[in-house]
Scaffold this motif. Structure first.
Motif, PDB file in Angstrom:
ATOM      1  N   MET A  69      40.228  43.958  41.859  1.00 44.20           N
ATOM      2  CA  MET A  69      41.631  43.713  42.180  1.00 44.20           C
ATOM      3  C   MET A  69      42.578  44.514  41.299  1.00 44.20           C
ATOM      4  SD  MET A  69      43.498  41.888  44.227  1.00 44.20           S
ATOM      5  CE  MET A  69      45.283  41.782  44.340  1.00 44.20           C
ATOM      6  N   LEU A 113      44.987  42.328  48.780  1.00 44.90           N
ATOM      7  CA  LEU A 113      43.643  42.189  48.238  1.00 44.90           C
ATOM      8  C   LEU A 113      42.921  43.525  48.253  1.00 44.90           C
ATOM      9  CD1 LEU A 113      42.569  38.930  50.123  1.00 44.90           C
ATOM     10  CD2 LEU A 113      43.519  39.104  47.805  1.00 44.90           C
ATOM     11  N   ASP A 114      41.993  43.704  47.327  1.00 40.62           N
ATOM     12  CA  ASP A 114      41.154  44.901  47.366  1.00 40.62           C
ATOM     13  C   ASP A 114      40.100  44.750  48.453  1.00 40.62           C
ATOM     14  OD1 ASP A 114      38.298  44.155  45.798  1.00 40.62           O
ATOM     15  OD2 ASP A 114      39.991  42.896  45.273  1.00 40.62           O
ATOM     16  N   ASN A 167      37.184  42.140  48.293  1.00 41.21           N
ATOM     17  CA  ASN A 167      37.410  40.701  48.300  1.00 41.21           C
ATOM     18  C   ASN A 167      36.893  40.081  49.598  1.00 41.21           C
ATOM     19  OD1 ASN A 167      39.124  38.124  48.847  1.00 41.21           O
ATOM     20  ND2 ASN A 167      39.446  38.561  46.683  1.00 41.21           N
ATOM     21  N   TYR A 176      39.402  39.876  52.379  1.00 42.30           N
ATOM     22  CA  TYR A 176      40.127  41.105  52.742  1.00 42.30           C
ATOM     23  C   TYR A 176      40.167  41.321  54.258  1.00 42.30           C
ATOM     24  CZ  TYR A 176      40.979  46.049  53.672  1.00 42.30           C
ATOM     25  OH  TYR A 176      41.459  47.227  54.186  1.00 42.30           O
ATOM     26  N   ASN A 225      45.783  42.346  37.372  1.00 43.02           N
ATOM     27  CA  ASN A 225      44.443  42.054  37.881  1.00 43.02           C
ATOM     28  C   ASN A 225      44.219  40.553  37.890  1.00 43.02           C
ATOM     29  OD1 ASN A 225      41.722  41.840  38.520  1.00 43.02           O
ATOM     30  ND2 ASN A 225      41.226  43.764  37.506  1.00 43.02           N
ATOM     31  N   ASN A 276      41.996  39.010  39.147  1.00 39.26           N
ATOM     32  CA  ASN A 276      40.569  38.683  39.034  1.00 39.26           C
ATOM     33  C   ASN A 276      40.218  38.141  37.658  1.00 39.26           C
ATOM     34  OD1 ASN A 276      39.145  41.318  41.166  1.00 39.26           O
ATOM     35  ND2 ASN A 276      40.064  39.350  41.670  1.00 39.26           N
ATOM     36  N   ILE A 278      44.508  34.151  43.865  1.00 40.39           N
ATOM     37  CA  ILE A 278      45.114  35.469  43.654  1.00 40.39           C
ATOM     38  C   ILE A 278      46.543  35.501  44.178  1.00 40.39           C
ATOM     39  CG2 ILE A 278      45.016  37.884  44.410  1.00 40.39           C
ATOM     40  CD1 ILE A 278      41.926  37.601  44.285  1.00 40.39           C
ATOM     41  N   HIS A 336      44.517  50.380  44.172  1.00 40.74           N
ATOM     42  CA  HIS A 336      43.537  49.590  43.435  1.00 40.74           C
ATOM     43  C   HIS A 336      42.592  50.580  42.747  1.00 40.74           C
ATOM     44  CE1 HIS A 336      44.613  46.494  46.559  1.00 40.74           C
ATOM     45  NE2 HIS A 336      44.684  45.773  45.452  1.00 40.74           N
TER      46      HIS A 336
END
Length: 542
Positions: A297, A345-346, A349, A352, A436, A438, A447, A511
């Motif tokens: 993230m 979100l990355d 995830n 996502y 981040n 995370n 998040i 990211h």
């Protein structure tokens, strides 16, 4: 809260001054004085010793002059340190994020129940020798849930946790508002603090300035905010992840060159470092170090002040995102170790989904949006944190906006200085920083609540929480949190993330990976984590 001594209310100014607010390097704090004794000239001593007795020296690429209060901080350095000093009822593995019993003897029998019962580990003691009791647990959660006390941890608990009760000298129960299995992973964020230490008047101020007294495998032995923090193994620790190093010395080195130098060459002064610059990966590998990264993230984001025209206009915010040449940024600044954001979100995830609005590099669309908004001759001052990889990205943002006809002035500065200005409600236009979430966990609900939600610190910075779109977003977020069906919850979360993407009030640009380097000839069991800091609870001398 029953059987709890009410924690003193924390004034909002104190919260903003001492709490952490950035995942990667940030905390909303001014520079804090050292709380340890001894001359600063001794702070970088590696501690000596031979064989298994020698000191593990680590380099952390983030500041150490921020809050160490585990319920308040988002400082990368402090959070990493606290994971070695404190315990939650449950803690989580730093990589898989699977929960395990820490101060509690076992996991709840049924995570879908609305009451979780815990018994504390027999013989668990604080670093000052006093026993850990149920009163300490109730004291800690009293701070988290007290409506008159503002903590960062409240963002992760208040929506689903109703009450924590003492059921015996060493037993407690957590009463949930509704079934919330994801809450098990979050219990690591409520590090249990000793009531007899931090329940005293003024004691929490000591926690903000670096004092840490926990029940974990390492005890803090000294803290020097501008240079280092030292630890030693806690001999009476009887928990699941025992200390493997007799002593540790963690150095704070924010500037990239000296950080790399500290871990390089035959006379290297450290065995491990996080936040390795991409440009130095090959050099360190050739020097015999193990270098590994993790994509997650971690991101560069833009924060807009929606009370400062024309940034109240969503089209202006969108235009500045569309204008950024993210491809160039990834090639030049990140050396290929990043991806343009296609959601909040990355891509790794579990929740996502590509957002309905994706800010690909599109200068023509950016110009069209500015024209529609009636904006011309725009001048932007971009304040930014001085984290090394963020500084590398700033020239691309400036060049992209200048090419659009937006005259851009860059103002990089120390993280604490920047966020002190926001704390003081000083006017600003746009902020670029690293984050981040995370650090706190992987679930999307957590998040998103880190940056968005009523009463959230970031929403106050953005001056957006009273916007009608924001209020609708918060209602959607609350419904998703309460949804018991995992598939429906996932879809509901993805749908409200589309609203976040469209409005781009606080939104990622790229990211990127975070890189850790270590001497594999000296250390074994190291796992590079995709968020700032290190965790050596399963590492040992090779």
């Amino acid at each position: 809260m029953r059987d709890a001594t009410p924690a003193p209310a924390l004034h909002r100014r104190s919260f903003l001054k001492y709490s952490g607010a950035l995942g990667a390097a940030a905390t909303i704090a001014s520079t804090l004085s050292a709380c340890s004794s001894g001359p600063e000239s001794t702070n970088e001593a590696d501690g000596g010793g031979e064989g298994a007795e020698r000191t593990l020296t680590a380099v952390i690429g983030y500041g150490n002059d921020q809050s160490w209060d585990p319920l308040m901080t988002a400082s990368a350095f402090a959070m990493a340190g606290n994971h070695h000093v404190y315990e939650g009822l449950l803690d989580t593995d730093p990589i898989s994020r699977e929960p395990y019993a820490a101060l509690a003897t076992e996991m709840p029998a049924d995570l879908r129940a609305t009451t979780w019962r815990f018994t504390l580990r027999p013989g668990a003691t604080w670093h000052d020798g006093k026993p850990v009791t149920a009163d300490d647990v109730v004291f800690t959660y009293g701070r988290v849930l007290d409506p008159d006390t503002t903590t960062l941890a409240k963002n992760f608990f208040a929506s689903w946790l109703k009450e924590v009760r003492r059921t015996g000298d060493t037993s407690v129960e957590l009463v949930l508002k509704f079934p919330f299995p994801d809450g098990a992973q979050r219990l690591t964020l409520a590090k249990i603090m000793p009531k007899h230490v931090f329940g005293k008047a003024g004691a929490l101020d000591e926690a903000t300035t670096g004092k840490a007294v926990g029940s974990g495998p390492y005890r803090q032995t000294a803290h020097h905010p501008k240079s280092n923090t030292t630890f030693e193994a806690f001999a009476d620790y009887n928990g699941p992840r025992k200390a493997a190093f007799k002593k540790m010395n963690w150095l704070t080195i924010v500037d990239a060159a000296p950080r790399v130098a500290k871990i390089s060459g035959s006379s290297a002064g450290a065995q491990i470092s996080d936040n390795i610059p991409y440009a130095n990966i090959s050099q360190l590998e050739k020097g015999g170090l193990e270098v590994a990264g993790g994509a997650g993230m971690n991101h560069l984001f833009l924060l807009f002040n929606t009370a400062h025209k024309p940034f109240d206009d969503v089209r202006v915010r969108q235009a500045l995102h569309y204008a950024i040449d993210t491809g160039k940024m990834i090639r030049a600044a990140l050396r290929g170790h990043g991806k343009a954001a296609s959601s909040y979100l990355d891509e790794g995830n579990p929740t996502y989904r590509k957002a309905s609005t994706v800010y690909g590099h599109d200068p023509a669309k950016a110009r069209e949006l500015l024209k529609e908004a009636g904006v011309s001759g725009l001048k932007v001052t971009l304040m930014a944190v001085n984290v090394s990889w963020i500084a590398d990205c700033l020239p691309t943002i400036k060049a992209s906006w200048d090419a659009l006809g937006v005259e851009t002035t860059l103002e990089p500065q120390e993280t604490a200085a920047l966020f002190t200005k926001l704390d003081q409600k000083k006017d600003f236009q746009v902020v670029a920083a690293a984050s981040n979430p995370n650090q706190f966990g992987l679930d999307a609900d957590l998040i998103m609540h880190y940056n968005y939600g009523p009463g959230n610190t970031w929403m106050r910075y953005a001056r957006w929480e009273d916007n009608s779109v924001a209020k609708d977003l918060f209602r959607r977020m609350d419904r998703a949190t309460r949804e018991p069906d995992p598939a429906k919850k996932k879809t509901m979360t993805q749908d409200y993330i589309d609203i976040v993407a469209e409005n781009a009030v606080i939104y990622p640009v790229v990211h990127n990976e975070l890189i850790t380097a270590w001497d594999a000839g000296e250390l074994t069991g190291i796992r590079a984590q995709p968020y700032p800091g290190i965790n050596v609870l399963q590492a040992k001398w090779a």
